[in-house]
Design an enzyme around this catalytic site. Structure first.
Site: not given
Lengths: 280, 280, 280, 280, 280, 280
Positions: C102, C136, C168, C196, C217
């Site tokens: 597993r 992320k 950003k 950005e 963005d």
């Protein structure tokens, strides 16, 4: 700082591991059943007479588990307590207290057990000799156990292989006592250089070679007395091997300066201490 | 895989910490005195009768310290040995062997001590009841100690708070037995849900509520027999509290299925095992 | 070295934690039931089409759990496999294989899931644009997931906050684009400085200020095309925000050089891979 | 203590690793550009409907990064939130907030994604059956993901191999069901002993042998209903394999007590949650 | 946040290890001799002119050792101090202060040494060129040393192998400059791609291939000037190899944009800073 | 075992951290550009005369990074090498060698720098006095640096605060010399008890109290000679403070037994050692 306290980095590390060991991965299944918001006051209570050790660990367990718990500790390490005595009081979330209970007690009962047995040896030895511990400690707990020995009135032999020179019989397969002591004084200047002696002639050789201590291993009190007379105060004499509560007084009477025993760390029964909820 | 062996990640971690504890920062001052190139053969020898546990730790100590050491181990965990018996033989650098000696023995003597005392309880209980351990283990050593219990013929109660539900008296400050068991079965489906009972009426309530086990705490053998009759085989019955080698047989005779004791982990004296250099 | 492989220190560390997570404190209760000495051969088999990633993790799981297991791996990271294909074969103790299964599959299925979804985005984008990942990632798995993105044909955006400057919108609360780019080029010379931009006028300001990239963005493909025309090849253009398999081709057609998406790391379903015992 | 919260030691450890992963060696290059002393207020805002999980991780990220940040969290784990809802508010250094943002959100979005998908399975199953997770979790995140499953209304199957006995088809290469259950009950007393069954006759054998649960693997709802009738309430019945939102209701209707799915941990898309600076 | 500060996770980790290194297993033998309750005020005082770095480490040492110590720090990282100047004042237990002293100073003196030597290079280079560090840092201290370079007015070259592409002569054994740059731009989009050049023709090839920087290694100032003319401002030019305080001005005058030296991290003498007890 | 080697657990730990520091999260971007399968032979070559230290670290770096690399090391720690001499040869994957190069050299150059500077002090002191190191080591590197001092012919003062008693001026704020020595001998039996003396009368008090060493701090050679005469061989005399290569001989001539200097650990320039690819 209490000299009986273990170094804080050792405490933090041991407590972190102990909590992980008891809580991962799902947390405390049973405490999770309690309704939220229930608080309590609980007392750490000695169920036997003994010497306390491990207070810093108890505090750290509570802090790491739930920083909102409040601990009022009465019995710093080294305190002699009687059965029934309250060592400290914790207040806060009942769930947190019950989750912390066992981990906190595992430290406290074991370390107090070490301190208590040490104290018994110290008392049996009397004022003349000092009780010393050994490197026969439980893996991962050396710093805590050696502090507990201090709390019990004992003293610490070397903390690790890195601290002193101690030439044992097996080292002598590679070189003789005179060579060993000579090399030790050259390689590791100003350090304690102790030589384990099984026989009287080794004692004389060790002293002559410049050893700063001798360790008389597995000798009877009478043999010890003979060697002590031979050393005649030139250097301290340690006795080890087969030391018990029954014979430690005899070894002290024989003139040993230091009497070391692994029993106090390796075979100390836990001191019985409980946690009583006094106000649920 | 021997089911008595602890999980390898636990072994590696504990051994790494134990070696660091004994060697940092300067290494073994005394072994450094030996002339280079001296090799030896050494035997791990039991000095008392007992049950071996900790073989994996011994191997790991040698491997982490000096991968050129060769170990031939004869006594897998769970082996019953007599005083004088050779457990294993190591060959290689004398300096490495002497540096490893104490750390290896610290694991082996403690864990064999746990296994040996467990075996005495198992033998005293007889075939009828099973000896169970507790969570009263030494901090950081739970996985190793629980494996040693298995090596001694005991069985493992829950490994951590995360494994089973065990409702103790203090939990009942927040909710009653029926509520506790109900919530447990809802929140933690299919798990063992055990209830600690101090009184006969609690036993009946626990069974009725759907507990899968009861723990009879601090009862006499006669009280246990009464409760066993009440339960009548519907669920297993555990006994704990004040269990000794002297009374464990009485508790078994009273019909307890499982008898748990913290003595085997928290208060087991080390088994005396030494390392003899047989060929320097 | 396969450039799709994650760095070995990251693999060792993640595998060590994963095994501890699954085995402590008691080990594999079920594998312990197997009679000793039973061996087996088992195959890792794809149950879906996809791209493999995580081979190093599989090898490391087996090595850390039981060094006597033999693994013959056929499908290095980046390999495109079809349902039914055998990725590798392991031989050795049946108990060890089942205990490892597993943990090994948890790495392999997740990372192959990342690689497979990345590949779908890469194919949908076509040759013109490059698929980029983001920060992320799942906590603790960044090195492994970023390697899996490479295995899927994607490329890695910055590995951490420590690698590039990316100004950003929220940074612009403290300073404007021109100031930000100027400070960035002064404080962190020779590094990528990306800005950005939510609006066309910001793009122009960023280029004029000396940004080495712009990030458009949450713009539509048409807006992107407009900004690409404005930039006119002076610096690369990244697009992010709301990128899906459906619209990634349109963004690529709009002229974006790099299209970044968090979906491939944060929301990739596991690739279905199983372990079949072929010879018990 | 919220029973949906993961154990704090697991949180601390995972957060420490995640921050190191994102910040070392140079720190946040971009936040370093901000003028000193700029403060801000920021809100964690749900951009999708869902169930929150991971609040403890958010708090720990802020604490470990900058202990002067103030967090006011409104939505404890398990809270159902709608798009646009504010989950919590953080105040303090803008640079610190922006540095913390992604790590905090990586935990929060992933764990809330797990909780949200779990909730959808729970709702689809209805009151009759309970949704269970599996050991198919992302490496290093098991404690956090299992807590997120609880936050979503699911329940936790075994936390690790060390917790319950689950005899799968591959174990039966080494011994048969009756033997396996017998050994399990002997070696691991009082534990859940579950047997995976692919066929109806295995179910009967497992019940007869004393299994405390059966797992029906990869059966249709009709087959499940047949086995449920066979078991007739003697022990709980788990269903697994191929469970989807579309068929989970059918499995529940077929009488399964517990329905387990790896989808909720292994393939849950992140819940979209953002951080909005509301006052720069 | 001071951009000269190292990331807090790196500080915590390095301080934790340093304290363990100095305190385990027995703690501070000498401080333990002090009578309990003695408090003191102590000042960190510069004994040489220099630039301060390491303030966060000092604070963290005190916090981890004894959270009751109070530190008032006057000289944030980057502060230019003169011999005799007080950097900060600590109050609390004398024993704790003396135990912390050396570990705190070991960080502070080394990191301030790095900052101070960096500042000398920065001053010698003048405004035209920027001083850059290298990856030649002391193992385990990279994050702290790179922050100290910033504190001294230098800038950080890549933090690790994971951050930029830097093609060195030895890489060219496997592929040529044009291939290397092409692959780099394809595999690691938008990253700095620097090429080490030993000869003028390599510079032209690197620029033509699309490198974003060149590194002129072991060239004389005259050779550098020639290459700078060749590059003609198209990309930044770094100089390294044999840079000293004596010749750094010449390299700057030759037109190098960035001048890197390992001396500032690998060979910086400690800045002499002491701890004076001012009120025992 | 070479007594100049640092303990293996310290090596493993330091190397693991150093590799993580240089490789995470993306690995070596540049080595990833190399075509697969390219192998090479490379030589570690001294570019300056000096004393080698750090061989164990080099081996460990290679092992942890790529276990298939083969290292043939010629110059064990303590070897005196001349510029141009080959210290060792590594064969295997070119990519792995280049990835390992800097981390291996960072250990080797720093530790050899410590050994080399130590050797210069040892030579300048002559046969009469022994060079001792201090606790002024770089955080996290103590075990390695102290081993490097041994490799350079120096000897190790205490490894940590836990090893010896050293009463400094600041301790005397809380108690006087006679009290301090008395408590030390009582609390820490058989250990070195050294007293720092700034004045002649302190020396006499320390000897009378039973100190086993005195440390003469910041005295001139003439003052040292006076104190040495006073001590008259009763205990060893250490000199520290302001020791340089220029005056170390004078201190030795003045009769100091041990001369300690922090320069050798805290301010040793790296020894220049390079890695030459000899066969690509």
């Amino acid at each position: 700082m209490n000299p009986f306290d273990p170094p804080l980095p050792a405490v933090r590390d041991a407590v972190g591991r102990a909590l992980a060991e008891d809580l991962l991965p799902l947390g405390d299944l049973t405490a999770a059943l309690l309704p939220p918001g229930v608080t309590a006051t609980a007392r750490f209570v000695a169920r036997q007479d003994g010497v306390v050790a491990g207070a810093r660990c108890v505090g750290e367990v509570l802090l790491q588990l739930d920083p909102t718990l409040l601990l009022d500790w009465h019995a710093p390490d080294g305190t002699l307590v009687a059965a029934g005595e309250v060592l400290g009081v914790v207040e806060g979330s009942l769930a947190s207290i019950l989750t912390a209970e066992r981990t906190a007690l595992n430290f406290l009962c074991h370390l107090s057990g070490v301190a208590t047995l040490t104290r018994r040896f110290v008392d049996a030895a009397g004022e003349r000799a000092t009780i010393w511990d050994t490197r026969k400690t439980l893996p991962g707990l050396r710093a805590l156990e050696k502090a507990a020995v201090r709390a019990g009135g004992g003293r610490n032999h070397r903390g690790s292989l890195s601290e002193m020179v101690l030439v044992k019989d097996n080292h002598l397969l590679g070189l003789d006592i005179t060579e060993a002591v000579g090399r030790a004084r050259e390689m590791w200047p100003a350090r304690t250089v102790e030589v384990e002696c099984d026989r009287r002639d080794q004692v004389e050789e060790a002293v002559a070679a410049g050893a700063t201590m001798v360790l008389l291993d597995n000798m009877s009190p009478a043999e010890v007395a003979g060697c002590v007379a031979l050393v005649a105060g030139r250097i301290p004499v340690e006795v080890s091997g087969g030391v018990t509560l029954a014979n430690v007084g005899a070894y002290a009477a024989a003139g040993a300066d230091l009497i070391s025993t692994s029993t106090i760390t390796q075979s100390a029964p836990a001191l019985d201490i409980g946690l009583d909820i006094v106000d649920g």
